[in-house]
Design an enzyme around this catalytic site. Structure first.
Site, PDB file in Angstrom:
ATOM      1  N   CYS A  60      -1.404   1.267  -2.946  1.00 58.66           N
ATOM      2  CA  CYS A  60      -0.637   0.884  -1.771  1.00 58.66           C
ATOM      3  C   CYS A  60      -0.229   2.160  -1.030  1.00 58.66           C
ATOM      4  O   CYS A  60       0.489   2.990  -1.588  1.00 58.66           O
ATOM      5  CB  CYS A  60       0.594   0.077  -2.192  1.00 58.66           C
ATOM      6  SG  CYS A  60       1.528  -0.503  -0.786  1.00 58.66           S
ATOM      7  N   GLY A  61      -0.708   2.282   0.193  1.00 62.00           N
ATOM      8  CA  GLY A  61      -0.462   3.504   0.968  1.00 62.00           C
ATOM      9  C   GLY A  61       0.984   3.610   1.422  1.00 62.00           C
ATOM     10  O   GLY A  61       1.659   4.615   1.165  1.00 62.00           O
ATOM     11  N   HIS A  62       1.480   2.561   2.090  1.00 55.88           N
ATOM     12  CA  HIS A  62       2.870   2.643   2.566  1.00 55.88           C
ATOM     13  C   HIS A  62       3.806   2.756   1.362  1.00 55.88           C
ATOM     14  O   HIS A  62       4.832   3.424   1.421  1.00 55.88           O
ATOM     15  CB  HIS A  62       3.231   1.414   3.423  1.00 55.88           C
ATOM     16  CG  HIS A  62       3.858   0.309   2.651  1.00 55.88           C
ATOM     17  ND1 HIS A  62       3.128  -0.714   2.060  1.00 55.88           N
ATOM     18  CD2 HIS A  62       5.152   0.095   2.290  1.00 55.88           C
ATOM     19  CE1 HIS A  62       3.957  -1.509   1.400  1.00 55.88           C
ATOM     20  NE2 HIS A  62       5.185  -1.065   1.531  1.00 55.88           N
TER      21      HIS A  62
ATOM     22  N   CYS B  90      -0.666  -0.143   7.255  1.00 57.74           N
ATOM     23  CA  CYS B  90      -1.340  -0.360   5.975  1.00 57.74           C
ATOM     24  C   CYS B  90      -2.184   0.868   5.605  1.00 57.74           C
ATOM     25  O   CYS B  90      -3.240   1.106   6.195  1.00 57.74           O
ATOM     26  CB  CYS B  90      -2.203  -1.621   6.006  1.00 57.74           C
ATOM     27  SG  CYS B  90      -2.791  -2.095   4.379  1.00 57.74           S
ATOM     28  N   GLY B  91      -1.710   1.604   4.605  1.00 66.97           N
ATOM     29  CA  GLY B  91      -2.413   2.824   4.219  1.00 66.97           C
ATOM     30  C   GLY B  91      -3.806   2.561   3.675  1.00 66.97           C
ATOM     31  O   GLY B  91      -4.771   3.247   4.035  1.00 66.97           O
ATOM     32  N   THR B  92      -3.928   1.558   2.798  1.00 71.23           N
ATOM     33  CA  THR B  92      -5.261   1.267   2.262  1.00 71.23           C
ATOM     34  C   THR B  92      -6.132   0.631   3.346  1.00 71.23           C
ATOM     35  O   THR B  92      -7.345   0.863   3.392  1.00 71.23           O
ATOM     36  CB  THR B  92      -5.164   0.346   1.023  1.00 71.23           C
ATOM     37  OG1 THR B  92      -4.360  -0.798   1.333  1.00 71.23           O
ATOM     38  CG2 THR B  92      -4.546   1.082  -0.165  1.00 71.23           C
TER      39      THR B  92
ATOM     40  N   ASP C 164       1.509  -7.131   6.975  1.00 67.77           N
ATOM     41  CA  ASP C 164       1.994  -5.772   6.747  1.00 67.77           C
ATOM     42  C   ASP C 164       2.667  -5.280   8.023  1.00 67.77           C
ATOM     43  O   ASP C 164       2.036  -5.234   9.080  1.00 67.77           O
ATOM     44  CB  ASP C 164       0.811  -4.875   6.360  1.00 67.77           C
ATOM     45  CG  ASP C 164       1.262  -3.561   5.759  1.00 67.77           C
ATOM     46  OD1 ASP C 164       2.377  -3.106   6.080  1.00 67.77           O
ATOM     47  OD2 ASP C 164       0.486  -2.971   4.983  1.00 67.77           O
TER      48      ASP C 164
HETATM   49  O1  PYC Z   1      -0.033   0.351   2.821  1.00 63.78           O
HETATM   50  O2  PYC Z   1      -1.791   0.140   1.528  1.00 63.78           O
HETATM   51  C1  PYC Z   1      -0.782  -0.310   2.073  1.00 63.78           C
HETATM   52  C2  PYC Z   1      -0.408  -1.724   1.813  1.00 63.78           C
HETATM   53  C3  PYC Z   1      -1.102  -2.630   1.072  1.00 63.78           C
HETATM   54  C4  PYC Z   1      -0.374  -3.807   1.116  1.00 63.78           C
HETATM   55  C5  PYC Z   1       0.745  -3.596   1.880  1.00 63.78           C
HETATM   56  N1  PYC Z   1       0.697  -2.294   2.296  1.00 63.78           N
END
Ligand code: PYC
Length: 321
Positions: free
Chosen positions: A93-95, A242-244, A238
């Site tokens: 999870c990026g965030h 969303c980082g991913t 999100d």
């Molecule tokens: O930021 O990767 C992210 C993420 C995945 C699900 C919610 N945020």
């Protein structure tokens, strides 16, 4: 597993571009040792009730992402983490990693600089910058399938890419008919959910039959390279870019020849928050993205889980005490 004793969990809440992260610092039963992927399996098999108690109503809400701190398996990592949401666990999870580093700094456990974080899909490097932002050097990301055509009830023909960015995504680039704005969130949610169901009905998966559980709709942005709406596995959207999902988008743009290594990419979320991404390296169809954003601590609490409370394990759940 529910217990008859009261459980107390020390948690620290933050948000990254509007998306919440709840770090569980202490109070969770030991998940044992070994690779984080194994501990994720143990979490999935044995800890659904605690998961729901922490992130679902009445203590949480559907958009909340939990981050359970565990000792790392990789000795070079500053911590291990298992991310979870209202329906299960996440590979990465990026965030949440940005929220995690900000939380560890708040606790005085880390200083600005580079830190390794052990996750169920591999160790990632995260750098806490002097200005409070965090850069996440994510797992290798790639486009798995391009131009996949889907017949989606109510939407007709939808074309998108399947990509990995630490989670599996179906990305519909630049052809979405609705403005990606907060005012349209209800309709965007319905449409992204319809796409997700159509993926399942058509048997479209990630590598090795992996379920595609994130849908990302992208469109133009006045202030960034793209604006996106990302629907998460439990049907919450999100609030962050969303980082991913940004990693998966970078992999797709690179594979399509639209984004060179080293070129900055700004991805805006449906609420207007922005992550900055860049591909630092590309090799054999895989890219190594670095995603930068800022988290802020919003609260610190002791959650009290009293099994006498009929809604202790979350509204709409059926975990028995
Ligand atoms: O930021 O990767 C992210 C993420 C995945 C699900 C919610 N945020």
């Amino acid at each position: 597993m529910p217990t008859t004793a009261t459980t107390r969990l020390h948690v620290i809440d933050s948000h990254t571009g509007g998306e919440p992260t709840r770090v569980v610092v202490t109070g969770w039963p030991d998940l044992g040792d070994g690779p984080l992927a194994t501990r994720r399996e143990r979490f999935d098999a044995e800890h659904a009730a605690l998961r729901d108690a922490v992130v679902r109503e009445p203590r949480g809400h559907d958009a909340m992402v939990g981050a359970l701190l565990v000792p790392p398996d990789d000795p070079t990592a500053c911590t291990g983490v298992v991310f979870f949401n209202n329906v299960g666990t996440l590979g990465m999870c990026g965030h949440g990693t940005m929220g995690l580093l900000t939380t560890l700094a708040y606790l005085g456990r880390i200083a600005p600089g580079r830190h390794r974080v052990d996750t169920p899909v591999g160790a990632v490097e995260a750098e806490l910058l002097a200005d409070g932002r965090t850069t996440v050097r994510n797992v290798a990301s790639y486009r798995h399938a391009a131009g996949v055509e889907l017949d989606v009830p109510g939407l007709g023909r939808v074309v998108g890419d399947v990509a990995w960015g630490g989670n599996w995504f179906f990305l519909v680039h630049d052809q979405h008919r609705r403005d990606l704005t907060v005012a349209n969130v209800a309709r965007l949610t319905d449409e992204a959910w319809a796409i997700r169901c159509a993926l399942a009905s058509a048997g479209v998966t990630g590598a090795d039959g992996a379920e595609i559980d994130h849908v990302e709709l992208t469109g133009p942005s006045a202030d960034a390279d793209a604006r996106s709406f990302v629907l998460c596995p439990g049907k919450a959207y999100d609030r962050s870019p969303c980082g991913t999902g940004t990693s998966a988008a970078l992999a797709c743009h690179h594979a399509a020849g639209r984004l060179a290594v080293g070129r900055a990419w700004r991805q805006e979320s449906v609420v207007g928050s922005v992550f900055e991404g860049v591909i630092e390296r590309s090799e054999h169809g895989r890219v190594w993205p670095a995603i930068t954003g800022r988290a802020f601590v919003t609260g610190e609490a002791t959650l009290v889980l009293d099994p006498a409370d009929p809604l202790c394990w979350g509204i709409g759940t059926d975990h028995a005490p």
